[in-house]
Design an enzyme around this catalytic site. Sequence first.
Site, PDB file in Angstrom:
ATOM      1  N   ARG A  44       1.120  13.239  35.334  1.00 37.84           N
ATOM      2  CA  ARG A  44       0.361  12.086  35.841  1.00 37.84           C
ATOM      3  C   ARG A  44      -0.411  12.394  37.119  1.00 37.84           C
ATOM      4  O   ARG A  44      -1.273  11.622  37.532  1.00 37.84           O
ATOM      5  CB  ARG A  44       1.266  10.866  36.023  1.00 37.84           C
ATOM      6  CG  ARG A  44       0.469   9.586  36.306  1.00 37.84           C
ATOM      7  CD  ARG A  44       1.283   8.312  36.175  1.00 37.84           C
ATOM      8  NE  ARG A  44       2.633   8.445  36.660  1.00 37.84           N
ATOM      9  CZ  ARG A  44       2.969   8.474  37.950  1.00 37.84           C
ATOM     10  NH1 ARG A  44       2.061   8.348  38.885  1.00 37.84           N
ATOM     11  NH2 ARG A  44       4.243   8.612  38.298  1.00 37.84           N
ATOM     12  N   TYR A  98     -22.014  -0.571  27.440  1.00 39.32           N
ATOM     13  CA  TYR A  98     -20.961  -0.493  26.437  1.00 39.32           C
ATOM     14  C   TYR A  98     -20.089  -1.749  26.549  1.00 39.32           C
ATOM     15  O   TYR A  98     -19.734  -2.172  27.656  1.00 39.32           O
ATOM     16  CB  TYR A  98     -20.134   0.773  26.686  1.00 39.32           C
ATOM     17  CG  TYR A  98     -18.939   0.883  25.799  1.00 39.32           C
ATOM     18  CD1 TYR A  98     -19.085   1.185  24.446  1.00 39.32           C
ATOM     19  CD2 TYR A  98     -17.660   0.666  26.285  1.00 39.32           C
ATOM     20  CE1 TYR A  98     -17.991   1.270  23.620  1.00 39.32           C
ATOM     21  CE2 TYR A  98     -16.552   0.759  25.454  1.00 39.32           C
ATOM     22  CZ  TYR A  98     -16.729   1.058  24.121  1.00 39.32           C
ATOM     23  OH  TYR A  98     -15.644   1.135  23.298  1.00 39.32           O
ATOM     24  N   ASP A 170     -22.588   6.203  32.956  1.00 42.65           N
ATOM     25  CA  ASP A 170     -21.887   6.514  31.712  1.00 42.65           C
ATOM     26  C   ASP A 170     -22.817   7.438  30.930  1.00 42.65           C
ATOM     27  O   ASP A 170     -23.849   7.014  30.422  1.00 42.65           O
ATOM     28  CB  ASP A 170     -21.610   5.210  30.957  1.00 42.65           C
ATOM     29  CG  ASP A 170     -20.799   5.433  29.685  1.00 42.65           C
ATOM     30  OD1 ASP A 170     -20.876   6.546  29.121  1.00 42.65           O
ATOM     31  OD2 ASP A 170     -20.114   4.492  29.254  1.00 42.65           O
ATOM     32  N   LYS A 195     -16.342  10.703  22.121  1.00 43.52           N
ATOM     33  CA  LYS A 195     -17.605  10.820  21.392  1.00 43.52           C
ATOM     34  C   LYS A 195     -18.042  12.287  21.328  1.00 43.52           C
ATOM     35  O   LYS A 195     -17.389  13.071  20.684  1.00 43.52           O
ATOM     36  CB  LYS A 195     -18.649   9.906  22.047  1.00 43.52           C
ATOM     37  CG  LYS A 195     -18.111   8.493  22.359  1.00 43.52           C
ATOM     38  CD  LYS A 195     -17.718   7.694  21.134  1.00 43.52           C
ATOM     39  CE  LYS A 195     -16.870   6.475  21.439  1.00 43.52           C
ATOM     40  NZ  LYS A 195     -17.396   5.562  22.435  1.00 43.52           N
TER      41      LYS A 195
END
Length: 382
Positions: A44, A98, A170, A195
Amino acid sequence: MRNKHFDTQCVHEGQLDDPIYKGAISPLYLSTAYGYEETDRYPRYFNTPNQVGLAKKIAALEGAEEGLIFGSGMAAISTALLAYLHAGDHVVLQNDLYGGTTNLVVEHFHKYGIDYSFAENLTPDAFKDKIQENTKVIYIETPSNPLMKIVDLKAIADLAKSHNLVTMIDNTFASPVNQNPLAFGIDIVVHSATKYLGGHSDILAGAVACSSQHMTPIFAVAKSLGGNLSDLSVWLLERSIKTLSLRVRQQNKNAQRLAEFLSQHPQVAKVYYPGLQSHPDHELAKKQMQGFTGMLSFELAEGVDRDAFQKSLKIIQPVVSLAGVESTITIPAITSHKLLSPEGRAKQGITDQLIRFSCGIEDIKDLQSDLDHALKTAIDEG
Ligand SMILES: *Cc1c(COP(=O)(O)O)cnc(C)c1O
């Protein structure tokens, strides 16, 4: 400055040594527990060997000092925004983002006391109009989804600098192959690695790339939010990116040919692709992109039955995601933009006949005949 060329970085950058067996690829370290004598190593904290290696690769591809890998694009986006926006702050956002990003802002920001405005359109002046005294961030996404509109990276970066604001983009639709926003002065790049970076429709992941200075607050928040990617997926994503450049260049090429083919097709009313001379932002796209992406949209002509068109496709698959090696379509009006009212969609230029197309790497002749056949089959005889 790149220390190697882009295609070489896709293959080699960030690769981990295998000093014992001399394997040709990165070994995979799945351990979640590491000895504490040397460093504070814990998944983490984003510092397992595989996470560090992949972060280096993505940073290199974006020309950034640092990268950070997340469990999804939304984990990357929410962490980056929350790192730079505090109670009382304000952010100016592009209006056609988005859907998940819009939801984060509209549904949740009020709970944290963060204020926001959406620019009326994509011109730098429209962003400028919304800047107020407490504005801290400008957030953009170009090419936009689904109409492939282009935002001027340099103009937005300059505007932000003159107001002391941080810029985030983005860069999912372009991928680092086609667009490197940091070179135009944008501060922070985020990706849905689900993607193009993943590219095979089998990994959910996200990434941030920026300078070390800009990464500091993002890293601090990221450790607490805990949106990590598992090391197994990190390792798979590293493998995927080795072929990123090959894949995307083929997708660009297919998209250009299909956009030209569809522009001539009697059953198609309109094509949206920045690689077409007829696209209103073609010149701007040429200035700031190395390629025009594998994404395009088109509107079926009146009299073409949308559902019959979709059902008649044999190779091209109707799915919600994008950017895989397989060609896919989405109908924005019933998927990504279904929560908008019909008027809201109309305002953004999204009609019921609009098809978003994600080009794969198949042979162009097969894609053309699949589309041609479906378009002709779907002519509404009624
Ligand atoms: C898919 C997508 C996202 C969200 O990414 P996830 O990996 O699904 O969280 C963000 N931005 C764009 C442009 C996307 O296409």
